[in-house]
Design an enzyme around this catalytic site. Structure first.
Site, PDB file in Angstrom:
ATOM      1  N   ARG A  93     -29.881 -18.792 -32.442  1.00  0.00           N
ATOM      2  CA  ARG A  93     -30.216 -18.180 -33.733  1.00  0.00           C
ATOM      3  C   ARG A  93     -31.483 -17.333 -33.731  1.00  0.00           C
ATOM      4  O   ARG A  93     -31.494 -16.253 -34.314  1.00  0.00           O
ATOM      5  CB  ARG A  93     -30.258 -19.235 -34.837  1.00  0.00           C
ATOM      6  CG  ARG A  93     -28.886 -19.897 -35.110  1.00  0.00           C
ATOM      7  CD  ARG A  93     -27.792 -18.883 -35.338  1.00  0.00           C
ATOM      8  NE  ARG A  93     -26.509 -19.450 -35.726  1.00  0.00           N
ATOM      9  CZ  ARG A  93     -25.556 -19.852 -34.879  1.00  0.00           C
ATOM     10  NH1 ARG A  93     -25.759 -19.782 -33.574  1.00  0.00           N
ATOM     11  NH2 ARG A  93     -24.414 -20.306 -35.327  1.00  0.00           N
ATOM     12  N   ASP A 122     -28.282 -23.521 -39.526  1.00  0.00           N
ATOM     13  CA  ASP A 122     -28.333 -22.163 -39.009  1.00  0.00           C
ATOM     14  C   ASP A 122     -28.965 -21.176 -39.994  1.00  0.00           C
ATOM     15  O   ASP A 122     -29.665 -20.255 -39.595  1.00  0.00           O
ATOM     16  CB  ASP A 122     -26.928 -21.703 -38.594  1.00  0.00           C
ATOM     17  CG  ASP A 122     -26.454 -22.425 -37.336  1.00  0.00           C
ATOM     18  OD1 ASP A 122     -27.309 -22.742 -36.492  1.00  0.00           O
ATOM     19  OD2 ASP A 122     -25.242 -22.672 -37.198  1.00  0.00           O
TER      20      ASP A 122
END
Ligand code: ARG
Length: 406
Positions: A93, A122
């Site tokens: 990420r 996330d």
């Protein structure tokens, strides 16, 4: 007309988001798809983006950068979240966020957009990373805002607006993949008592169906970084890909765990990370041989700390960088070879050697040639146990001292 940069996977959510941003915000949308080695998702992603109205499509091969700047530092540190999860999704990420920010700045975009849900990790990782790199950029998370509450809602909305979404059968799981590992969640796995059905595993062989004969592999490290397999030098992505295939064929790297998400909920996750599990096992074995006891102790604690920072989306922070600086220095002697055997779901260390080894045979041996001074042990034990004896001999404790005074 605003311009947005969308993190695009090619899946249903981000395809509908791509169209929705144009309809709802009147936006020009540029998509960014990061190739982190998630082979099964990338096919046709560019055509899908264009079909859903993307003004510009980026599909960027970031595998090398991913491995060099994110995966290797976390491997070196021994970073396993809650002692188990090798952090594949979590490591991807910050790099995706970095690429979104780069494209946004190149084209002067007004915001970046992602398709993460409101109850996962996330969203936090992408937004905290993007904010650290570009505080001026806005983030939009349609899944947290819009009224499309199910897959059916999204498909109906797409049909209504003439958006070409391939009508695929409903996926039984939510899957996220990159080179370092694959995560599987949702569906029947939401009951933590339910055994994973055979179809939940995506890339590894069932250990029960794997070869009964062990396969040996030798991994070479330089300063904590794996550089060759069976003496063949490989670059990072190739080395990981190779181990995913060979270890995966023996059913190595399957993880079934309940983890604590940053947003305060427990979730049951399956991971498949054959290369990650193999490399962490090998690195640990080489550290046992090459690092002194005190360095190993502190390094292990910092590795856990790093895992937490990575999991929590705090990659672009001074603490994360400082821990990696320590780990780089501590890993300098982690050079050498580790021999392992894969067999039916397990990876076992069976040999290790290093030019930087601290293992001294003449000190360790119980056989002839023993150079250890046995007599000096008596004096060592006398002083080493001094404090413990003093404490044990004390007859007056703090509580009865206070009791006596009062
Ligand atoms: N639970 C894992 C993590 O937080 C995996 C997340 C996978 N993401 C996904 N979109 N399915 O890192």
């Amino acid at each position: 007309m605003p311009t947005f940069v969308l993190a695009y996977s090619g899946g249903l959510d981000t395809s509908v988001i791509l169209a929705w941003l144009q309809v709802h915000h009147g936006a020009t949308v540029v998509t960014v798809t990061a190739d982190l080695g998630q082979q099964r998702e990338l096919d046709g992603v560019e055509q899908k983006a264009l079909a859903c109205g993307a003004a510009q499509v980026h599909v960027d091969d970031l595998r090398e950068e991913f491995v060099t700047d994110y995966v290797w530092p976390s491997l070196k540190a021994g970073a396993l979240y809650q002692g188990t999860y090798p952090l594949a999704s979590a490591l991807g990420r910050p790099l995706i966020a970095k690429r979104l920010v780069e494209v946004a700045r190149e084209i002067g975009a007004d915001a970046i957009v992602h398709g993460c849900t409101g109850k996962g990790n996330d969203q936090v990782r992408l937004e905290v990373s993007a904010a650290a790199l570009a505080p001026e950029l806005r983030t939009i998370a349609p899944l947290r805002e819009w009224d499309l509450h199910s897959r059916e809602d999204e498909i109906a909305w797409a049909a209504e607006h003439g958006i070409p979404i391939a009508a695929t059968a409903e996926a039984p799981y939510s899957i996220d993949e990159n080179l370092w590992g694959l995560a599987v969640e949702a569906g029947v796995l939401e009951d933590p008592w339910t055994s994973p059905p055979a179809d939940a595993w995506q890339l590894t062989t069932d250990p029960a169906a794997a070869p009964a004969t062990p396969e040996a592999v030798t991994i070479s490290f330089e300063a904590g970084i794996p550089v060759a397999v069976d003496t063949v030098p490989l670059d990072g992505p190739a080395l990981i890909q190779h181990l995913n295939a060979t270890a995966g064929a023996h059913g190595v790297g399957r993880i079934d765990m309940v983890e604590d998400r940053l947003v305060g909920i427990k979730s049951r996750e399956l991971y498949e990370a054959p290369a990650a599990v193999t490399l962490h096992t090998a690195r640990e074995a080489l550290e046992q041989l090459t690092l002194d006891r005190e360095t190993r102790r502190l390094k292990a604690g910092l590795g856990q700390e790093l895992a937490r920072l990575v999991y929590d989306g705090l990659w672009f922070t001074p603490l994360r960088a400082s821990i990696n600086a320590f780990v780089d220095q501590a890993s300098e002697p982690v050079t050498g070879d580790v021999r392992l055997e894969f067999c039916r779901g397990t990876v076992r260390v069976v040999g290790r050697r290093s030019p930087c080894s601290l293992y001294q045979h003449d000190l360790a041996t119980y056989g002839p040639g023993d150079a250890f001074n046995h007599k000096s042990a008596a004096g060592f034990i006398d002083l080493f146990g001094r404090e413990a004896r003093t404490a044990a001999q004390r007859t007056t404790t703090p509580s009865n001292v206070l009791g006596g005074v009062a």
